[in-house]
Design a protein around this motif. Structure first.
Motif, PDB file in Angstrom:
ATOM      1  N   GLY A   1      37.094  -2.787 -28.965  1.00  0.00           N
ATOM      2  CA  GLY A   1      36.593  -3.920 -28.185  1.00  0.00           C
ATOM      3  C   GLY A   1      36.059  -3.504 -26.834  1.00  0.00           C
ATOM      4  O   GLY A   1      35.058  -4.051 -26.352  1.00  0.00           O
ATOM      5  N   GLY A   2      36.707  -2.515 -26.210  1.00  0.00           N
ATOM      6  CA  GLY A   2      36.202  -2.018 -24.936  1.00  0.00           C
ATOM      7  C   GLY A   2      34.845  -1.370 -25.080  1.00  0.00           C
ATOM      8  O   GLY A   2      33.963  -1.544 -24.230  1.00  0.00           O
ATOM      9  N   VAL A   3      34.653  -0.634 -26.175  1.00  0.00           N
ATOM     10  CA  VAL A   3      33.356  -0.001 -26.424  1.00  0.00           C
ATOM     11  C   VAL A   3      32.278  -1.060 -26.645  1.00  0.00           C
ATOM     12  O   VAL A   3      31.140  -0.929 -26.173  1.00  0.00           O
ATOM     13  N   THR A   4      32.637  -2.136 -27.358  1.00  0.00           N
ATOM     14  CA  THR A   4      31.682  -3.225 -27.589  1.00  0.00           C
ATOM     15  C   THR A   4      31.215  -3.833 -26.265  1.00  0.00           C
ATOM     16  O   THR A   4      30.018  -4.029 -26.039  1.00  0.00           O
ATOM     17  N   GLY A   5      32.165  -4.136 -25.404  1.00  0.00           N
ATOM     18  CA  GLY A   5      31.801  -4.698 -24.106  1.00  0.00           C
ATOM     19  C   GLY A   5      31.010  -3.728 -23.255  1.00  0.00           C
ATOM     20  O   GLY A   5      30.070  -4.120 -22.553  1.00  0.00           O
ATOM     21  N   LEU A   6      31.363  -2.434 -23.319  1.00  0.00           N
ATOM     22  CA  LEU A   6      30.634  -1.427 -22.554  1.00  0.00           C
ATOM     23  C   LEU A   6      29.176  -1.375 -22.982  1.00  0.00           C
ATOM     24  O   LEU A   6      28.267  -1.296 -22.147  1.00  0.00           O
ATOM     25  N   ALA A   7      28.919  -1.411 -24.290  1.00  0.00           N
ATOM     26  CA  ALA A   7      27.552  -1.331 -24.789  1.00  0.00           C
ATOM     27  C   ALA A   7      26.704  -2.484 -24.275  1.00  0.00           C
ATOM     28  O   ALA A   7      25.534  -2.311 -23.924  1.00  0.00           O
ATOM     29  N   VAL A   8      27.297  -3.681 -24.243  1.00  0.00           N
ATOM     30  CA  VAL A   8      26.566  -4.853 -23.764  1.00  0.00           C
ATOM     31  C   VAL A   8      26.277  -4.746 -22.266  1.00  0.00           C
ATOM     32  O   VAL A   8      25.176  -5.021 -21.801  1.00  0.00           O
ATOM     33  N   ALA A   9      27.292  -4.305 -21.514  1.00  0.00           N
ATOM     34  CA  ALA A   9      27.166  -4.313 -20.053  1.00  0.00           C
ATOM     35  C   ALA A   9      26.349  -3.157 -19.511  1.00  0.00           C
ATOM     36  O   ALA A   9      25.637  -3.293 -18.506  1.00  0.00           O
ATOM     37  N   VAL A  10      26.432  -1.978 -20.164  1.00  0.00           N
ATOM     38  CA  VAL A  10      25.780  -0.791 -19.612  1.00  0.00           C
ATOM     39  C   VAL A  10      24.341  -0.642 -20.113  1.00  0.00           C
ATOM     40  O   VAL A  10      23.623   0.251 -19.663  1.00  0.00           O
ATOM     41  N   GLY A  11      23.914  -1.523 -21.021  1.00  0.00           N
ATOM     42  CA  GLY A  11      22.567  -1.438 -21.580  1.00  0.00           C
ATOM     43  C   GLY A  11      21.461  -1.355 -20.535  1.00  0.00           C
ATOM     44  O   GLY A  11      20.619  -0.439 -20.580  1.00  0.00           O
ATOM     45  N   PRO A  12      21.427  -2.274 -19.557  1.00  0.00           N
ATOM     46  CA  PRO A  12      20.365  -2.202 -18.540  1.00  0.00           C
ATOM     47  C   PRO A  12      20.394  -0.905 -17.734  1.00  0.00           C
ATOM     48  O   PRO A  12      19.343  -0.351 -17.395  1.00  0.00           O
ATOM     49  N   LEU A  13      21.590  -0.394 -17.433  1.00  0.00           N
ATOM     50  CA  LEU A  13      21.706   0.839 -16.647  1.00  0.00           C
ATOM     51  C   LEU A  13      21.167   2.035 -17.433  1.00  0.00           C
ATOM     52  O   LEU A  13      20.315   2.789 -16.938  1.00  0.00           O
TER      53      LEU A  13
END
Length: 537
Positions: free
Chosen positions: A158-170
């Motif tokens: 779940g942490g990886v899922t959230g990371l992918a969504v949040a770090v996409g623009p960066l």
């Protein structure tokens, strides 16, 4: 029901060595699955920031650019259930590796594309591979992890899922600074590495009782979902009363009941309709749709707000999303360690309500607000996402026998992606109407533009093309038009945060109310290492 596991036969006297190999193999599997999931979800958000470069490089039209996003979203949503069901029968590792291969080859084709048509076709194929991986990943985790370790594993996932969504623009901004092609080409060596790990370190598992593939159900459901998701994705651009969109909704409305009839008559259906007689599963489905409808639409509009209204670059926008990433990681880690001791309904409700409150906290920004006004809402929404994602994935497989985990997780992921499509369509439409209305009112009141020109400018503002609007008017009027466009966009953003926040909170309350202890096994599958059962409720 006994789960069928394929592994190499161990020589006599090597039981401890075999057990040790199995223990290490599951952590290899978790790492490989997490990396693959990160790749496929990153491709949902990372492409957004590369669109201007793609347009210049391939001489793409605005319609072409829309399909760079829509082709991937469409196939990703449509093939989730089919992939999960086929994995139960044909072997989860086998199907996952096939999906990974499709994704990797399609990513290579995207990176080498010389025309918009080739890029969009490759993006559609890439979405098929992503759907296969996304649907099968929770079933692989559920099969290999038990007891307290299962909660921890889903917390990491779940942490990886959230990371992918949040770090996409960066990450998208950083890669685009080199070349937009690298947002796709980077997937190729990673895909090859993950494939090697899956083939050499992970055992096979499947449902031994499944005999025949439900081809009629698979075909009808895939066509119906394609029509429904396509209509949701294209409805705003084409017009909700356009004959094509109405025809697609009608077709989906006819085929979905046909699918239900097929499944009721088959001995081996691709979807066990008994799932929807489980009240807790329905509660989880409602919460999943609500949370994803709210969150993904909010992130989309906030990214546009930072770039077009506040003037940040894609990379600078991604940097400012790092607090949300941190909140997701911390919350996922905490929820993974306590998930076996707290009722699942409490975590579902807490996650969705926190997400909704975070969105409401961001309501009220203006075109002149500092980006830090979004920070409290980011942290709260990130916490909610981090709490919700692990429990959503774990509950979806906890409600069914392990042999049916692929089918259940595939349906759960379909609700997730369906929620994204529904949220972008519904909340996006509401926001666009507000933006168009506010901009038209401001321009009309100024008496600086004739009615037809004002309407054309309003349509561009509603589509998010704020820079284009200001650049397409005489220099003397640009400041006024840019200000009116920014104010109109912010009004739409605030409406998305307000309505989306309420949707997430209502979804969380309903999920909490519908989920109940009796729908879960009294004791989960024992942890073979610690011999401690996990109680999910």
């Amino acid at each position: 029901m006994v789960e069928h596991v394929t592994a190499q036969a161990a020589p006599p006297g090597s039981a401890p060595e075999s057990a040790s190999r199995a223990r290490s193999g599951k952590w290899w599997m978790l790492g490989a699955v997490s990396v693959a999931t990160f790749m496929l979800l990153l491709d949902v958000t990372v492409v957004n920031v590369a669109l201007p470069d793609i347009q210049r490089s391939l001489d793409s039209s605005f319609f072409d650019l829309q399909w760079v996003i829509d082709a991937y979203a469409l196939t990703l949503a449509v093939f989730l259930l089919a992939a999960g069901t086929l994995a139960d029968q044909l072997g989860r590792r086998r199907v996952f590796v096939v999906g990974l291969g499709i994704f990797t080859i399609a990513s290579l084709a995207c990176g080498l594309a010389g025309t918009p048509l080739v890029l969009n076709l490759a993006r559609g194929v890439e979405g098929v591979g992503g759907a296969v991986m996304y649907a099968v990943a929770p079933a692989l985790i559920a099969h290999d992890f038990h007891g307290r370790q299962r909660a921890v594993a889903f917390g990491i996932s779940g942490g990886v899922t959230g990371l992918a969504v949040a770090v996409g623009p960066l990450l998208g901004g950083a890669l685009t600074a080199v070349s937009w092609r690298w947002i796709f080409l980077l997937n190729v060596p990673i895909g090859v590495l993950v494939t090697a790990v899956m083939l050499t370190r992970v055992a096979e598992s499947r449902d031994p009782d499944r005999k025949r593939i439900d081809w009629p159900g698979l075909a009808v459901f895939s066509v119906a979902l394609t029509m429904l998701v396509f209509a949701l994705i294209r409805g705003e651009a084409e017009g909700w009363t356009d004959p094509l969109i109405l025809g697609l909704f009608t077709g989906a409305g006819v085929l979905l009941p046909v699918f239900v009839l097929i499944e009721r008559k088959r001995r081996d259906p691709m979807l066990d309709l008994g799932l929807f007689r489980i009240r807790s599963y329905n509660g989880l489905a409602i919460a999943t749709v609500a949370a994803n409808a709210a969150l993904m639409t909010a992130i989309l509009f906030q990214v546009l707000y930072m770039q077009y209204v506040l003037g940040f670059s894609a990379y600078a926008t991604g940097v400012r999303y790092l607090p949300l990433t941190l909140a997701v990681f911390v919350a996922a880690a905490v929820s993974g360690t306590v998930a076996d001791r707290l009722p699942a309904r409490l975590l579902v409700g807490l996650g969705c309500v926190s997400l909704g409150l975070g969105m409401l906290a961001a309501d009220g920004v203006t075109a002149h607000s500092p980006w830090t006004d979004l920070l409290p809402g980011m942290l709260l929404a990130g916490f909610g996402m981090g709490v919700f994602n692990p429990v959503r994935a774990s509950v979806a497989v906890a409600l069914v026998p392990d042999a049916k985990a692929g089918m259940s997780s595939g349906m759960s992921e379909t609700f997730q992606q369906g929620g994204v499509a529904l949220g972008v369509a519904a909340l996006g439409s509401v926001a666009h109407n507000r933006m168009s209305s506010d901009f038209s009112a401001a321009v009309t009141a100024s008496h600086q533009f004739p009615g037809k020109v004002a309407d054309q400018l309003a349509e561009a503002v509603a589509a998010g093309r704020l820079t284009e609007v200001a650049g397409g008017v005489p220099p003397a009027r640009r400041a006024f038009v840019a200000g009116a466009a920014n104010d109109a966009f912010v009004a739409g953003l605030d409406l998305v945060m307000r309505v989306g926040g309420i949707v997430a909170i209502v979804g969380g309350v309903l999920g909490f109310a519908l989920m109940r202890r009796r729908d879960f096994p009294e004791h989960g599958t024992p942890d073979p290492e610690h011999n401690t059962p996990v109680i999910m409720s």
